[in-house]
Design an enzyme around this catalytic site. Structure first.
Site, PDB file in Angstrom:
ATOM      1  N   ASP A   1      41.144  26.342  29.961  1.00 13.78           N
ATOM      2  CA  ASP A   1      40.285  27.517  29.933  1.00 13.78           C
ATOM      3  C   ASP A   1      41.192  28.733  29.792  1.00 13.78           C
ATOM      4  O   ASP A   1      42.223  28.829  30.453  1.00 13.78           O
ATOM      5  CB  ASP A   1      39.467  27.603  31.226  1.00 13.78           C
ATOM      6  CG  ASP A   1      38.605  28.837  31.264  1.00 13.78           C
ATOM      7  OD1 ASP A   1      37.852  29.057  30.308  1.00 13.78           O
ATOM      8  OD2 ASP A   1      38.698  29.586  32.250  1.00 13.78           O
TER       9      ASP A   1
ATOM     10  N   THR B   1      40.703  32.211  30.335  1.00  7.89           N
ATOM     11  CA  THR B   1      40.720  33.190  31.421  1.00  7.89           C
ATOM     12  C   THR B   1      41.152  32.527  32.720  1.00  7.89           C
ATOM     13  O   THR B   1      40.562  31.541  33.154  1.00  7.89           O
ATOM     14  CB  THR B   1      39.339  33.823  31.599  1.00  7.89           C
ATOM     15  OG1 THR B   1      38.915  34.363  30.348  1.00  7.89           O
ATOM     16  CG2 THR B   1      39.393  34.927  32.644  1.00  7.89           C
TER      17      THR B   1
ATOM     18  N   ASP C   1      39.153  27.761  36.454  1.00 12.22           N
ATOM     19  CA  ASP C   1      39.030  28.426  37.755  1.00 12.22           C
ATOM     20  C   ASP C   1      37.641  28.982  38.015  1.00 12.22           C
ATOM     21  O   ASP C   1      37.372  29.489  39.094  1.00 12.22           O
ATOM     22  CB  ASP C   1      40.058  29.560  37.871  1.00 12.22           C
ATOM     23  CG  ASP C   1      39.791  30.695  36.885  1.00 12.22           C
ATOM     24  OD1 ASP C   1      38.993  30.497  35.942  1.00 12.22           O
ATOM     25  OD2 ASP C   1      40.379  31.782  37.071  1.00 12.22           O
TER      26      ASP C   1
END
Length: 805
Positions: free
Chosen positions: A321, A323, A561
């Site tokens: 991912d 970000t 996250d």
């Protein structure tokens, strides 16, 4: 009035939790200190332990009460009665090995439990009218618990407040669509918040919260598939099947057929049975895993499932991912571009009010809050929290002068119609790796599903993402190791590609908009195999993409996250979460990087490779011993002769050719790439090695029986037979120790010198009953060992050519 508006209005701040104001009076204000004390006294506490490792009792029991320890324990007790202490040394070795296993696993448990406390979820609970973070185990029945995006619901309860509260219960019910919660609705432990906020009252805590137990089992003990663990179990099963009939035949042969001294017969029978047991293999595997956990723990890496170390070493695709993984969590507003003649000063007020409307802003909104603090308190009449599925958030305001307005903030390519002139400008910004949000004024109500259809663009908010300084090196490491990196993000595909390009990811120039991905799994897998960067990916698509890659035989790791990563993390072979990530992602991940450092991943891969490569090496040593022990017993039974060894001889051989070398080899650095088919790889080397060693040893024994006569003949036969077996076993060790380094050469030489000392020092000769008689037979034994070692070398080379790695 929003929570931030209340703060600006002068509400008193909580000194313990300064970002939280006092909670509203009444039921939602939470319990009082006295009420909490009463509930604790009644045992109404959420006392279900969150365990990241086995308990102390389980560790001791698991290391002591094993099948092979039981067999060796019985044999040891027999030897203590009928034979000198020299023949009982194997029992003391087992005690030492078991003690080492317990100590190392206890050290690993201490490391794991300490890290688990650091990474533990801290729910925000209202007590005495104030909000503060407490440990999950401190929640009591009736507590009011606040919720925001990414929060895990830790106990069962009932919603008392809900502001666009959307909860994902898929880990419990299998239903993928988020559930909109209203006051009075049931809250299930194990679910997590994907959008909005609110609060709920705990109605079931501790062991009564059955759903919590199910969720904890699912998140902590859904074991990663471990080929190493299952392979060793398979090997031990086969060893048991071989050992039982062979041992029975040896017992009958030595005690019934041969009319020798009873105690000596028992000692030689035990000497034949003990080396069949690869007792140190399981121990060294456990120790290698435990030390791996300790090493990673020092780097603030929490391994919630031990085999995950092995699993990541086998991974050939890493889904990242953007970000929070490739970029740091924070962002900065670099530019504000009004559109359609909008007044910039007014736009700044809108952005400030939007920031105040969300009590739990994400990274993008936090950057806007930092850049445009609210100077006027507008009254927020309704809010629409950000959702990864819809890609925008919104709020309706009463502006204080009689005007009402509704605003949306989110992805431009979602809020704007295709072909809108502003998209060209946005693409230019995205190509530079900048993130762009669109502020649009809506003419419909927030709860209208088509609210974005006719929204009018007012401004572009340009954000700059902070690249992780270690991300480029980590991506390069994966490329060198032939691990394919796939960047999967909910952001604009062009922007994601630009970020990946800055980090040097191969294939970053060809980005794919996930909205155009085929729904068919096979077709999706084709696109995934040929591309590396994907944007505008929904949470469900992330899950589908992991499944598509797995359908092609890939071992997939997923890092993330945010709440939009939870489903994919759960389905991936290995889930890796950042320590700063949401409670939900940390709960389902097998590995949590508590230091939020993406650069820790190579260390995890290296530990996994060390464990797998080294255990494969030492397993070959142990199983070579098992093979030659079984075959020697078979030869003895068929030939109706005395077994050539006493337990002391095989303890000596095992110590110098397996025990000590295996310990160093199992814990040494090893950068070899993890290879599949553990059982096949071990057995294809162990079987020919064991057969050659057994044949050479038995040939030496039979020649010695014909050569030696008179008193002490059996001791002389045993000594030269031991010499042959030692030399052949040393050659197996020398092969396994490759490629050579100075310490590996020193290890092999040291073991040879130690054995020569036993043969040269009189009291050691007597202690181990080893004395070479004459010159002809010892040199014959050496010659046989040299020939066997040459055959062994040819056999290993043939195996390598026949079954190349």
């Amino acid at each position: 009035m929003t929570q931030r508006a209340k703060i600006d209005a002068g509400a008193e701040l909580d000194p313990v939790h300064p970002m939280k104001p006092p909670a509203p009076a009444g039921r939602a204000g939470g319990l009082t200190t006295a009420e909490v004390a009463e509930r604790v006294a009644r045992g109404e506490v959420n006392d279900v332990p969150v365990r990241s490792s086995r308990s102390t009792a389980e560790i001791v029991r698991g290391n002591v009460f094993t099948r092979f320890n039981a067999i060796i324990g019985v044999l040891w007790a027999i030897m203590l009665v009928v034979a000198p202490i020299q023949d009982s040394l194997f029992g003391f070795v087992i005690i030492a090995n078991t003690g080492i296993g317990i100590i190392q696993e206890m050290r690993a448990k201490k490391t794991l439990d300490g890290l688990a406390v650091i990474g533990e979820a801290k729910p925000t609970v209202r007590r005495d009218g104030r909000a503060a973070e407490i440990s999950t185990s401190e929640i009591v029945l009736g507590d009011v618990i606040e919720l925001g995006p990414g929060d895990k619901i830790v106990v069962d309860g009932e919603a008392v407040e809900a502001d666009g509260l959307e909860v994902d219960e898929s880990l419990l019910t299998g239903e993928a669509d988020p559930v909109l919660k209203k006051p009075g609705d049931k809250m299930m432990s194990g679910a997590f918040v994907v959008a909005g906020g609110g609060a709920f009252t705990a109605t079931k805590v501790g062991r009564e919260a059955y759903a919590a137990q199910l969720a904890e089992e699912a998140s902590r003990f859904t074991l990663v598939h471990s080929e190493l663990r299952s392979g060793i179990s398979t090997i031990l099963k086969y060893v048991t099947w071989m050992m039982i009939p062979t041992a029975l035949g040896l017992v009958i042969s030595q005690l019934v057929v041969k009319d020798n001294n009873f105690k000596d017969s028992i000692a030689r029978t035990v000497g034949g049975i003990v080396p069949m047991i690869p007792e140190g293999l399981v121990l060294l595997t456990s120790v290698a895993f435990a030390i791996g956990v300790i090493r990673l723990g020092r780097q603030q890496c929490l391994v919630q499932e031990l085999p995950a170390i092995e699993g990541l070493a086998r991974v050939d695709v890493v889904c990242l991912d953007k970000t929070g993984t490739l970029t740091e969590g924070g962002m900065d507003v670099t530019e504000l571009r009004p559109l359609n003649g909008s007044d910039e000063a007014y736009v700044r007020k809108v952005l400030g009010a939007l920031g105040e409307s969300d009590p739990r802003p994400n990274a993008s909104l936090q950057a806007i809050i930092d850049a445009y603090p609210d100077s006027e308190v507008w009254r927020c009449t309704e809010s629409l929290p950000f959702s990864s599925a819809r890609k925008y958030s919104g709020a309706a305001f009463s502006e204080g002068d009689g005007e009402n307005s509704t605003w949306l903030l989110g992805a431009p390519d979602v809020l704007l119609k295709p072909g809108d002139p502003a998209l060209t400008e946005i693409d230019t910004l995205n190509e530079k790796g900048l993130r762009v949000l669109l502020l649009a004024r809506a003419s419909r109500e927030l709860d209208d599903p088509d609210i974005a259809s006719d929204a009018k663009a007012s401004a572009l908010v340009v954000l700059e993402q902070r690249l992780r300084p270690d991300a480029s090196d980590t991506l390069r490491y994966f490329e060198e190791q032939n691990v394919k990196a796939k960047v999967i993000s909910g952001d604009n595909a062009v922007s994601v590609g630009a970020v990946a390009g800055k980090l040097g990811l191969p294939g970053a120039a060809n980005t794919v908009d996930a909205r155009r991905l085929p729904a068919d799994q096979a077709e999706m897998a084709d696109v995934l195999d040929s591309n590396a960067v994907f944007g505008r990916v929904t949470p469900q698509q992330k899950r589908d993409m992991v499944a598509a890659l797995q359908s092609r035989g890939h071992t997939v790791a997923m890092t993330g996250d945010g709440v939009n990563d939870v489903l994919a993390l759960k389905d991936a072979d290995i889930g890796v979460s950042m320590g700063s990530g949401s409670e939900a992602t940390r709960a389902v991940a097998q590995i949590v990087l508590l230091n939020n450092s993406f650069s820790t991943l190579p260390s995890v891969v290296a530990e996994g490779r060390r464990v797998i490569g080294n255990i494969t090496r030492v397993a070959t040593l142990f199983l070579t011993k098992t093979v030659y022990s079984v075959l020697l017993a078979v030869f003895v039974v068929c030939s109706q002769v005395e077994y050539p060894f006493l337990p002391r001889h095989l303890t000596l051989l095992s110590t110098f050719t397996i025990g000590i070398p295996a310990f160093f080899l199992a814990l040494a650095p090893n950068k070899e790439r993890a290879k599949p088919h553990f059982v096949r790889r071990v057995m294809r080397y162990a079987i020919p090695s064991g057969v050659i060693a057994a044949v050479a040893t038995f040939v030496t024994y039979m020649i010695a029986r014909a050569y030696y006569t008179g008193p002490g003949e059996l001791d002389a036969e045993t000594s030269v037979t031991t010499l042959t077996l030692f030399l052949v076993s040393m050659w197996v060790l020398a092969i396994i120790a490759r490629p050579y380094t100075w310490w590996r050469i020193a290890l092999v030489v040291a073991m040879g010198v130690a054995f020569l000392l036993v043969l040269a020092v009189p009291w050691l000769q007597h202690f181990f009953a080893l004395k070479l008689v004459g010159a002809v037979m010892p040199w014959t034994a050496v010659g046989i060992a040299v020939v066997a070692s040459g055959v062994l070398e040819l056999a290993w080379r043939w195996v390598v050519r026949r079954w190349p790695d």
